[in-house]
Motif scaffolding. Structure first.
Motif, short mmCIF file in Angstrom:
data_model
loop_
_atom_site.label_atom_id
_atom_site.label_comp_id
_atom_site.label_asym_id
_atom_site.label_seq_id
_atom_site.Cartn_x
_atom_site.Cartn_y
_atom_site.Cartn_z
N PHE A 78 0.83 -1.20 0.00
CA PHE A 78 0.00 0.00 0.00
C PHE A 78 0.87 1.26 0.00
O PHE A 78 0.74 2.14 -0.86
N LEU A 79 1.79 1.33 0.95
CA LEU A 79 2.65 2.53 1.04
C LEU A 79 3.47 2.72 -0.23
O LEU A 79 3.60 3.82 -0.75
N TRP A 80 4.02 1.63 -0.72
CA TRP A 80 4.86 1.73 -1.90
C TRP A 80 4.06 2.21 -3.12
O TRP A 80 4.52 3.05 -3.89
N THR A 81 2.86 1.69 -3.26
CA THR A 81 2.09 1.99 -4.47
C THR A 81 1.58 3.42 -4.50
O THR A 81 1.36 4.00 -5.56
N LEU A 82 1.40 4.03 -3.33
CA LEU A 82 0.95 5.42 -3.27
C LEU A 82 1.94 6.36 -3.97
O LEU A 82 3.13 6.09 -4.04
N ASP A 83 1.43 7.49 -4.44
CA ASP A 83 2.30 8.57 -4.89
C ASP A 83 3.18 9.01 -3.72
O ASP A 83 2.71 9.05 -2.59
N PRO A 84 4.44 9.38 -3.96
CA PRO A 84 5.31 9.80 -2.85
C PRO A 84 4.68 10.88 -1.96
O PRO A 84 4.77 10.79 -0.73
N ALA A 85 4.02 11.87 -2.56
CA ALA A 85 3.46 12.95 -1.73
C ALA A 85 2.29 12.43 -0.88
O ALA A 85 2.17 12.78 0.30
N GLU A 86 1.46 11.59 -1.47
CA GLU A 86 0.33 11.00 -0.72
C GLU A 86 0.87 10.13 0.42
O GLU A 86 0.34 10.13 1.53
N ARG A 87 1.90 9.36 0.10
CA ARG A 87 2.49 8.45 1.10
C ARG A 87 3.05 9.25 2.27
O ARG A 87 2.81 8.94 3.43
N ASP A 88 3.77 10.33 1.96
CA ASP A 88 4.32 11.16 3.02
C ASP A 88 3.19 11.80 3.85
O ASP A 88 3.31 11.91 5.07
N ALA A 89 2.12 12.21 3.18
CA ALA A 89 0.98 12.79 3.90
C ALA A 89 0.45 11.79 4.91
O ALA A 89 0.15 12.13 6.07
N LEU A 90 0.37 10.54 4.49
CA LEU A 90 -0.14 9.49 5.36
C LEU A 90 0.83 9.21 6.51
O LEU A 90 0.42 9.03 7.66
N LEU A 91 2.12 9.20 6.21
CA LEU A 91 3.11 8.99 7.27
C LEU A 91 3.07 10.13 8.28
O LEU A 91 3.19 9.92 9.48
N VAL A 92 2.90 11.37 7.77
CA VAL A 92 2.79 12.52 8.67
C VAL A 92 1.56 12.36 9.55
O VAL A 92 1.62 12.56 10.77
N TYR A 93 0.45 11.99 8.94
CA TYR A 93 -0.79 11.84 9.70
C TYR A 93 -0.62 10.82 10.83
O TYR A 93 -0.99 11.06 11.98
N ASP A 94 -0.04 9.66 10.47
CA ASP A 94 0.17 8.62 11.50
C ASP A 94 1.08 9.14 12.60
O ASP A 94 0.85 8.88 13.78
#
Lengths: 314, 314
Positions: A78-94
């Motif tokens: 899931f994390l890998w497949t996301l766009d880098p910016a979306e993935r970072d947004a999710l990591l920031v949120y967590d």
């Protein structure tokens, strides 16, 4: 340099979507097929696959994946497949929603991404969470951490090569004076780290070293376990030498009791398209075995397979 | 609504460039021609004229203008002709380099521009000055002003319509508690004003009014001359009712001994393509004469002519 390996001839997004669909159908899931496709496509190609899959099968790719795979492997895909910016947004949120002073993800994302990339993370965060990144970070943190993290995440650093040497000199002195007084949360230290360009900061840190005899990170108590000091040191590392910073994150994750899978996977996933080669080299120099071997020893199954694929090994 | 009047049929950028060139040549300058062209073109059209003029005559339009006109008129033509983001970058630079607590330009630009516009200002600032806007603002300000201004200028506010009413309630209370203690520089006040969306802040301010009986700006000492309090009130006004804020700037500029030409022109120039109509209406309600008449009385010559043209009057 990236470790991601993309085949010379890449199938069309439609072909990839069909093969993924096939991997999901029937008895059992073909995890190998999932890895052989997704772990060998760059961000643009993965985005096209997601779009095409949705068009062809009327279901979000992540929803389909979620029915078939689980646990660490699912999270990694899931994390890998996301766009880098979306993935970072999710990591920031967590990181924000369960924030603790020891959490370095916010510093890592703020200080190792380019100015434009960081801004794209803020846009992706708003699109996903319907709030701004900085309002969440500010609401979940307090005091010195808030001052530092909000500034690091909202700054849009200048990325030109220009360096003002007299400024480097005067600001090295400002930092040294503050550190000498153990005034580590000094508003000038926060201002300088939070707003100056990376080129300017590198000049300032070199000046610090030349004039005062120690590296700034040594003077920031390189053996101290104080979390705020450790955060400042992480900022300096991320700004000056991201590969060195990431090598340390990976090493600590692997050395820890059991594997801190989330940090290990985060570094591999977020850096495979950026500088994982340099991180591998830094790891090899510093440790008794190559990173691939260490990851191989510490992980297993499909989770191991995708991490090794991202490291450029099958 | 804008007051800018663009003719129904707009000449091509090449025709406009030729007419401008003609206005510069010969004995004396044809200021009327300059106004009749530039003060009746929108931002995109002005940008194309600058590009075309440069291509055709091998000289920057501003350089040609600078040889022909001077003083307040030159500054007005120059500011008006710039792209809005470039213009704001320049206004920020001027405000920052001679910053004083009474200067409201930074607050005005931070709080009345949209999130995307403000980001474009930061990009234009870097392109022009080879530094980031926030590093200059942080370096030229101190203490509470720095905390407030850097956050206001770096935030990328969420612009969706969603409002969280329980948050509005709890944050109205946080603000009220801080104000009751006269703790106006409370980090929570700065956080809330600096990061929440405008929709959310309006809900919070309404909640404040309903629950505590006064508007927040009344409780922020609406008659106090303390500059920090005045800055906080200006932030609230800019966020909630920009036309009201700008009416006041214009009124004070006109009421002052002599005319504070720079504020008067700034408002007319920066708002002619945005909401100068509303500002005019607010001015008419509050004062004994229409804004056009007041401007006409207070200014003269070509400077007066361009301001009136931007107000939609010749």
């Amino acid at each position: 340099m990236a470790t991601l390996r993309v085949p010379q001839t890449v199938p069309s997004p439609a072909e990839d979507s069909d093969l993924l669909r096939k991997a999901f159908l029937g008895l059992g899931t073909d995890e190998k097929a999932i890895i052989s496709i997704l772990a060998h496509r760059n961000a643009t190609q993965r985005r096209r696959i997601r779009e095409t899959y949705h068009e062809k099968y009327g279901e979000d790719l992540f929803k389909s994946l979620g029915k078939e795979i689980s646990g660490d492997f699912e999270r990694a895909v899931f994390l890998w497949t996301l766009d880098p910016a979306e993935r970072d947004a999710l990591l920031v949120y967590d990181a924000v929603t369960k924030w603790q002073p020891g959490n370095r993800v916010l510093v890592e994302i703020a200080c190792t991404r380019g100015a434009g990339e960081l801004f794209a993370v803020r846009q992706a965060y708003q699109a996903r969470y319907k709030r701004s990144l900085e309002e969440d970070v500010a609401a979940h943190t307090k005091g010195d951490y808030r001052k530092l993290l909000v500034l690091l995440l909202t700054t849009y650093r200048y990325e030109g090569p220009e360096v003002n040497m007299s400024l480097a000199k005067s600001e090295a002195k400002i930092i040294h004076t503050a550190i000498s007084k153990k005034s580590y949360n000094d508003e000038e230290i926060i201002r300088i780290l939070g707003t100056r360009s990376k080129a300017q900061l590198i000049a300032t840190f070199n000046q610090y070293n030349n004039e005062f005899g120690n590296s700034i990170n040594k003077d920031l108590g390189h053996n101290s376990e104080d979390e705020f000091l450790a955060t400042l040191r992480a900022i300096v590392e991320c700004l000056v030498c991201p590969a060195g910073y990431f090598e340390k994150v990976v090493r600590l994750a692997i050395e820890g009791l059991g594997t801190d899978g989330s940090s290990l996977a985060r570094v591999i996933i977020t850096r495979a398209e950026v500088d994982l080669k340099e991180i591998e080299e830094a790891y090899a120099k510093r440790n008794s075995m190559p990173l691939v071997q260490a990851v191989s020893k510490e992980t297993s199954g499909d989770y191991k397979a995708i991490l090794l694929a991202l490291l450029g090994h099958e």
